[in-house]
Write a protein that holds these residues in place. Structure first.
Motif, PDB file in Angstrom:
ATOM      1  N   UNK A  59       0.853  -1.178   0.000  1.00 45.12           N
ATOM      2  CA  UNK A  59       0.000   0.000   0.000  1.00 45.12           C
ATOM      3  C   UNK A  59       0.894   1.233   0.000  1.00 45.12           C
ATOM      4  N   UNK A  60       0.654   2.203  -0.885  1.00 45.23           N
ATOM      5  CA  UNK A  60       1.491   3.403  -0.912  1.00 45.23           C
ATOM      6  C   UNK A  60       1.486   4.107   0.433  1.00 45.23           C
ATOM      7  N   UNK A  61       2.621   4.694   0.783  1.00 47.55           N
ATOM      8  CA  UNK A  61       2.729   5.426   2.038  1.00 47.55           C
ATOM      9  C   UNK A  61       1.834   6.657   1.977  1.00 47.55           C
ATOM     10  N   UNK A  62       0.982   6.820   2.987  1.00 49.10           N
ATOM     11  CA  UNK A  62       0.066   7.953   3.046  1.00 49.10           C
ATOM     12  C   UNK A  62       0.583   8.952   4.074  1.00 49.10           C
ATOM     13  N   UNK A  63       1.074  10.098   3.605  1.00 48.65           N
ATOM     14  CA  UNK A  63       1.631  11.113   4.491  1.00 48.65           C
ATOM     15  C   UNK A  63       0.551  12.059   4.983  1.00 48.65           C
ATOM     16  N   UNK A  64       0.795  12.639   6.146  1.00 43.26           N
ATOM     17  CA  UNK A  64      -0.054  13.720   6.612  1.00 43.26           C
ATOM     18  C   UNK A  64       0.177  14.949   5.725  1.00 43.26           C
ATOM     19  N   UNK A  65      -0.840  15.802   5.563  1.00 39.99           N
ATOM     20  CA  UNK A  65      -0.618  17.033   4.804  1.00 39.99           C
ATOM     21  C   UNK A  65       0.474  17.872   5.476  1.00 39.99           C
ATOM     22  N   UNK A  66       1.467  18.255   4.722  1.00 38.89           N
ATOM     23  CA  UNK A  66       2.557  19.093   5.240  1.00 38.89           C
ATOM     24  C   UNK A  66       3.182  18.526   6.514  1.00 38.89           C
ATOM     25  N   UNK A  67       3.752  17.326   6.449  1.00 40.36           N
ATOM     26  CA  UNK A  67       4.391  16.765   7.645  1.00 40.36           C
ATOM     27  C   UNK A  67       5.544  17.647   8.099  1.00 40.36           C
ATOM     28  N   UNK A  68       5.822  17.699   9.395  1.00 39.34           N
ATOM     29  CA  UNK A  68       6.911  18.552   9.878  1.00 39.34           C
ATOM     30  C   UNK A  68       8.260  18.100   9.321  1.00 39.34           C
ATOM     31  N   UNK A  69       9.124  19.058   9.085  1.00 35.08           N
ATOM     32  CA  UNK A  69      10.457  18.727   8.571  1.00 35.08           C
ATOM     33  C   UNK A  69      11.352  18.164   9.673  1.00 35.08           C
ATOM     34  N   UNK A  70      11.034  18.481  10.907  1.00 34.56           N
ATOM     35  CA  UNK A  70      11.778  17.920  12.033  1.00 34.56           C
ATOM     36  C   UNK A  70      10.865  17.884  13.251  1.00 34.56           C
ATOM     37  N   UNK A  71      11.199  17.005  14.183  1.00 36.00           N
ATOM     38  CA  UNK A  71      10.429  16.904  15.418  1.00 36.00           C
ATOM     39  C   UNK A  71      11.360  16.463  16.530  1.00 36.00           C
ATOM     40  N   UNK A  72      11.290  17.144  17.670  1.00 35.54           N
ATOM     41  CA  UNK A  72      12.097  16.791  18.829  1.00 35.54           C
ATOM     42  C   UNK A  72      11.269  15.932  19.778  1.00 35.54           C
ATOM     43  N   UNK A  73      11.755  14.740  20.048  1.00 36.32           N
ATOM     44  CA  UNK A  73      11.043  13.786  20.888  1.00 36.32           C
ATOM     45  C   UNK A  73      11.023  14.274  22.338  1.00 36.32           C
TER      46      UNK A  73
END
Length: 380
Positions: A59-73
């Protein structure tokens, strides 16, 4: 990994009687009523059971609209919650994760890590952890051991499943009969509690601490009526005072009255919660929710623990994700008469976290509408 797809038949009648409790309360869970199904489970939209030998189309990968370019855990994050920031389908995590060989333990994510989102040379999305700084250390005198301050984030909330990880016991009838059992206390009482001394037959004991379980009702597979085992009701713990026949124990940490006939088992070591990742079950996997493990609530909601009638024999493993579908139903046509069959709608997602031979324990990760016992679980 080669996975054997589920081959259990789904009959026209559902019959279920369950009594399960694993965790912090010694009560039995909600039980479904026995009644016939209106039709077969709903087909999966956009997918079909592949013919033998046919390749499974990813199944093709379904991304969120405008996923963040970075995220700090941050502390409190889970693998699932992070995946939701980037993906519409969190179980596709493996398809975008890129292990950075420059990072120690690249398959684990820690609070403070910075996750970078990008596309590779072929245009496929990818996510990786940036090169992290050295993790702070705590040195314990007299320098016997060195520990890291933080722990890897788990795939699911720890407090939702911790009490079930070492108390999820399912045995067949023969295994229950062979297990050591309490025969009496030292004061001719009917029920026993903390600090009571009890006598146990049927075992050779070499561990200092044991768990006490009571057999519940049988887990019956919908449709086939097959007995999938009997889940244990956790009652507390027992400390070994003296081995023998009978052996002598003192009860501790009991959460409900203990009785003669309750069984003793060695304490199972808790497995690492971060040792698995979300990923979907094979396309032709079908099963049902057969028990609910949260007796204090009447509804199955997000982070409810449930038992499904699929286990290691079907190739299930921790991290497997399944979609939940409500039962289809038949109604009267108000205009032309006759009947109309309404399909079951998707009601949520669950993730398996502990697997037995014939059943598995799973956590409801998303609840999109009402979820009930006997709802179908299948490929997302």
């Amino acid at each position: 990994m080669s996975i054997t797809h589920s081959s259990r038949s789904i009959g026209a009648a559902l019959s279920l009687a369950t009594a399960v409790l694993l965790g912090a309360c010694a009560q039995t869970p909600s039980q479904p009523e026995s009644h016939p199904t209106d039709s077969d489970p709903p087909p999966l939209s956009g997918s079909a059971t592949p013919s033998p030998g046919a390749p499974v189309v990813p199944v093709p990968v379904a991304l969120q609209p405008n996923p963040p370019q970075s995220y700090t855990v941050v502390p409190g994050d889970t693998l699932w919650s992070i995946a939701q920031r980037f993906l519409k389908n969190p179980w596709q995590w493996r398809e975008i994760w890129r292990q950075n060989p420059q990072v120690r333990n690249p398959n684990r994510i820690y609070p403070g890590d910075v996750l970078k989102f990008s596309y590779d040379a072929s245009g496929k999305p990818q996510l990786e952890v940036a090169e992290r700084e050295e993790t702070p250390l705590i040195k314990l005198s007299p320098q016997v051991r060195v520990e890291t301050i933080n722990q890897p984030i788990p795939p699911v909330p720890r407090d939702a499943v911790e009490s079930f990880l070492t108390r999820a016991l399912v045995l067949n009838e023969g295994q229950w009969k062979k297990s050591p059992y309490i025969v009496a206390d030292d004061d001719n009482q009917i029920i026993y509690a903390d600090r009571d001394r009890v006598y146990v037959l049927g075992g050779n004991f070499d561990q200092p601490r044991y768990q006490v379980f009571r057999p519940g009702e049988a887990l019956i597979e919908p449709g086939s009526g097959r007995n999938l085992g009997t889940a244990g009701i956790y009652m507390g713990e027992a400390l070994l005072d003296k081995d023998g026949d009978p052996a002598t124990f003192t009860l501790v940490n009991t959460i409900a009255p203990v009785r003669a006939g309750d069984r003793l088992f060695e304490i199972e070591a808790e497995r690492e919660l971060y040792s698995f990742e979300p990923h979907p079950v094979p396309p032709d996997t079908d099963g049902f929710i057969i028990a609910q493990l949260n007796p204090d609530v009447t509804q199955i909601t997000q982070y409810s623990s449930v038992i499904i009638n699929l286990g290691a024999q079907e190739g299930l493993e921790p991290g497997h994700v399944l979609a939940i579908y409500g039962r289809s139903r038949t109604i009267d046509n108000p205009i032309s008469g006759g009947s109309v069959k309404l399909p079951g709608e998707r009601s949520g997602l669950l993730m398996v976290y502990k697997v037995h031979d014939l059943v598995s324990y799973a956590l409801v990760m998303q609840a999109e509408r009402a979820i009930r016992l006997q709802d179908q679980v299948t490929t997302p």
